[in-house]
Design an enzyme around this catalytic site. Sequence first.
Site, PDB file in Angstrom:
ATOM      1  N   GLN A  75      -8.682  16.455  55.107  1.00  0.00           N
ATOM      2  CA  GLN A  75      -7.782  15.410  55.606  1.00  0.00           C
ATOM      3  C   GLN A  75      -6.463  15.399  54.839  1.00  0.00           C
ATOM      4  OE1 GLN A  75     -10.444  12.095  55.038  1.00  0.00           O
ATOM      5  NE2 GLN A  75     -10.961  12.808  52.977  1.00  0.00           N
ATOM      6  N   HIS A 134     -14.379  -4.418  48.762  1.00  0.00           N
ATOM      7  CA  HIS A 134     -15.362  -3.824  47.852  1.00  0.00           C
ATOM      8  C   HIS A 134     -16.360  -4.855  47.322  1.00  0.00           C
ATOM      9  CE1 HIS A 134     -12.123  -0.771  48.005  1.00  0.00           C
ATOM     10  NE2 HIS A 134     -13.189  -0.025  48.224  1.00  0.00           N
ATOM     11  N   ASP A 136     -19.723   3.455  52.577  1.00  0.00           N
ATOM     12  CA  ASP A 136     -18.317   3.100  52.362  1.00  0.00           C
ATOM     13  C   ASP A 136     -17.479   4.206  53.011  1.00  0.00           C
ATOM     14  OD1 ASP A 136     -15.900   2.233  51.445  1.00  0.00           O
ATOM     15  OD2 ASP A 136     -16.389   2.396  49.314  1.00  0.00           O
ATOM     16  N   ASP A 162     -21.240  16.400  52.521  1.00  0.00           N
ATOM     17  CA  ASP A 162     -21.213  15.564  53.712  1.00  0.00           C
ATOM     18  C   ASP A 162     -22.372  14.562  53.563  1.00  0.00           C
ATOM     19  OD1 ASP A 162     -21.559  14.449  56.190  1.00  0.00           O
ATOM     20  OD2 ASP A 162     -21.425  16.330  57.289  1.00  0.00           O
ATOM     21  N   GLY A 163     -22.065  13.280  53.659  1.00  0.00           N
ATOM     22  CA  GLY A 163     -23.085  12.251  53.470  1.00  0.00           C
ATOM     23  C   GLY A 163     -24.240  12.406  54.443  1.00  0.00           C
ATOM     24  N   PRO A 201     -13.762  13.519  59.129  1.00  0.00           N
ATOM     25  CA  PRO A 201     -15.140  13.940  58.916  1.00  0.00           C
ATOM     26  C   PRO A 201     -16.150  12.800  58.824  1.00  0.00           C
ATOM     27  CG  PRO A 201     -13.990  13.868  56.811  1.00  0.00           C
ATOM     28  CD  PRO A 201     -12.988  13.424  57.847  1.00  0.00           C
ATOM     29  N   ASP A 229     -12.916   5.768  58.829  1.00  0.00           N
ATOM     30  CA  ASP A 229     -13.118   5.389  60.233  1.00  0.00           C
ATOM     31  C   ASP A 229     -13.916   6.450  61.000  1.00  0.00           C
ATOM     32  OD1 ASP A 229     -11.379   3.072  59.879  1.00  0.00           O
ATOM     33  OD2 ASP A 229      -9.816   4.574  59.610  1.00  0.00           O
ATOM     34  N   ASP A 276     -12.907   6.404  46.262  1.00  0.00           N
ATOM     35  CA  ASP A 276     -11.954   5.698  45.391  1.00  0.00           C
ATOM     36  C   ASP A 276     -12.642   5.097  44.168  1.00  0.00           C
ATOM     37  OD1 ASP A 276     -13.026   3.086  46.490  1.00  0.00           O
ATOM     38  OD2 ASP A 276     -12.113   3.925  48.286  1.00  0.00           O
TER      39      ASP A 276
HETATM   40  N1  SAM Z   1     -12.581   1.240  52.446  1.00  0.00           N
HETATM   41  C1  SAM Z   1     -12.364   2.281  53.314  1.00  0.00           C
HETATM   42  C2  SAM Z   1     -12.173   1.949  54.749  1.00  0.00           C
HETATM   43  O1  SAM Z   1     -12.921   1.185  55.374  1.00  0.00           O
HETATM   44  O2  SAM Z   1     -11.207   2.458  55.296  1.00  0.00           O
HETATM   45  C3  SAM Z   1     -13.166   3.477  53.052  1.00  0.00           C
HETATM   46  C4  SAM Z   1     -12.438   4.239  52.033  1.00  0.00           C
HETATM   47  S1  SAM Z   1     -13.273   5.503  51.207  1.00  0.00           S
HETATM   48  C5  SAM Z   1     -11.886   6.195  50.408  1.00  0.00           C
HETATM   49  C6  SAM Z   1     -13.760   6.614  52.493  1.00  0.00           C
HETATM   50  C7  SAM Z   1     -14.304   7.899  51.928  1.00  0.00           C
HETATM   51  O3  SAM Z   1     -15.223   8.472  52.845  1.00  0.00           O
HETATM   52  C8  SAM Z   1     -13.244   8.973  51.655  1.00  0.00           C
HETATM   53  O4  SAM Z   1     -13.195   9.243  50.294  1.00  0.00           O
HETATM   54  C9  SAM Z   1     -13.716  10.175  52.461  1.00  0.00           C
HETATM   55  O5  SAM Z   1     -13.494  11.404  51.818  1.00  0.00           O
HETATM   56  C10 SAM Z   1     -15.188   9.870  52.599  1.00  0.00           C
HETATM   57  N2  SAM Z   1     -15.855  10.560  53.710  1.00  0.00           N
HETATM   58  C11 SAM Z   1     -15.386  10.771  54.959  1.00  0.00           C
HETATM   59  N3  SAM Z   1     -16.298  11.434  55.683  1.00  0.00           N
HETATM   60  C12 SAM Z   1     -17.371  11.637  54.891  1.00  0.00           C
HETATM   61  C13 SAM Z   1     -18.636  12.266  55.075  1.00  0.00           C
HETATM   62  N4  SAM Z   1     -18.971  12.825  56.238  1.00  0.00           N
HETATM   63  N5  SAM Z   1     -19.475  12.292  54.025  1.00  0.00           N
HETATM   64  C14 SAM Z   1     -19.155  11.748  52.817  1.00  0.00           C
HETATM   65  N6  SAM Z   1     -17.973  11.132  52.610  1.00  0.00           N
HETATM   66  C15 SAM Z   1     -17.098  11.082  53.624  1.00  0.00           C
END
Ligand code: SAM
Length: 290
Positions: free
Chosen positions: A44, A75, A168, A150-151, A175, A171, A99
């Site tokens: 991204q 948070h 957390d 990947d979660g 990914p 959107d 974060d």
């Molecule tokens: N508070 C935020 C919101 O609602 O917009 C979420 C922010 S947090 C920084 C989102 C995190 O999810 C990012 O660091 C991103 O890299 C991670 N992320 C996105 N897709 C993911 C996946 N498939 N597996 C694990 N982490 C993922």
Amino acid sequence: MSFAMTHAEKEGFWNLWFSELHKGHVGMTYKVKSILYSGQSRFQRIDVLDTHEYGKMLVLYGSVMFTEKDEFVYHEMLSHVPYFAARSPASALVIGGGDGFTLRELLKHRTLERLTLVDIDEMVIEKCKEFFPDSKASFTDPRVTVEFADGAEFVRRSDRQFDLILVDASDPVPPADVLFKPRFHADCKKILAPGGVFAAQTESPFYNPDVFKEVFSSLSDLYDVCMPYLTWIPTYPSALWSFAFCSDTRHPLHDFDREAFLESGIGARWYNEDIHVASFALPTFVRQML
Ligand code: SAM
């Protein structure tokens, strides 16, 4: 003739604005003091901006992830609402949350001995540690382990059990789209310890009703207790934000440990014993979606 400018004059010349579009035809606009970082990871686009009203903010793929001024609301609500109904959980899994602010809130709880964070994007964590001191502090705590994965894949192959699982996620676009799907929810349930609580951010019911309905349909098939709760986050689309609380054994109101919260000294700025209860009160239009 002198070209020396006062601070105010310089601000007038530096007339840079950032707009996040929330629905294509509506959005939120911020006056930017400076661009601290702009780059592209494998997953991204990442921007860190310093803004006049909201302080520093992390922007992923053009969407605001958090700002210094209002991140505490999100948070605290994602962490403490499930924590104080789970009753002394010892282990927690955070999916996303690169974060480190959800970790910061969870780390306030001494019962939590092991915290695992799984984020797909190492660069998000690097940049947050570079620009946000709280983020750096979370990742140096010895109770925290970080995995870059990947979660959805992590929970599919994990054979560990967690007392708390918090999603957390960004959107529901790649990914993070996989983190809103029934398969992911079912895999999370398999690694939730007996008596455990699952919570996730579930977007704006006002602007994103379809995602909200799909996620709650998927989660309510899996859990005996599956309840949305709401909060106010000024920089998120519509400011009305939702989370899911799910468990087979814990109810967020009947099992809320008010005394534990009052004695905890967690220093929350949004969350408290009244907010905990009130956040489960739903406006009629949200009730009708369920
Ligand atoms: N508070 C935020 C919101 O609602 O917009 C979420 C922010 S947090 C920084 C989102 C995190 O999810 C990012 O660091 C991103 O890299 C991670 N992320 C996105 N897709 C993911 C996946 N498939 N597996 C694990 N982490 C993922």
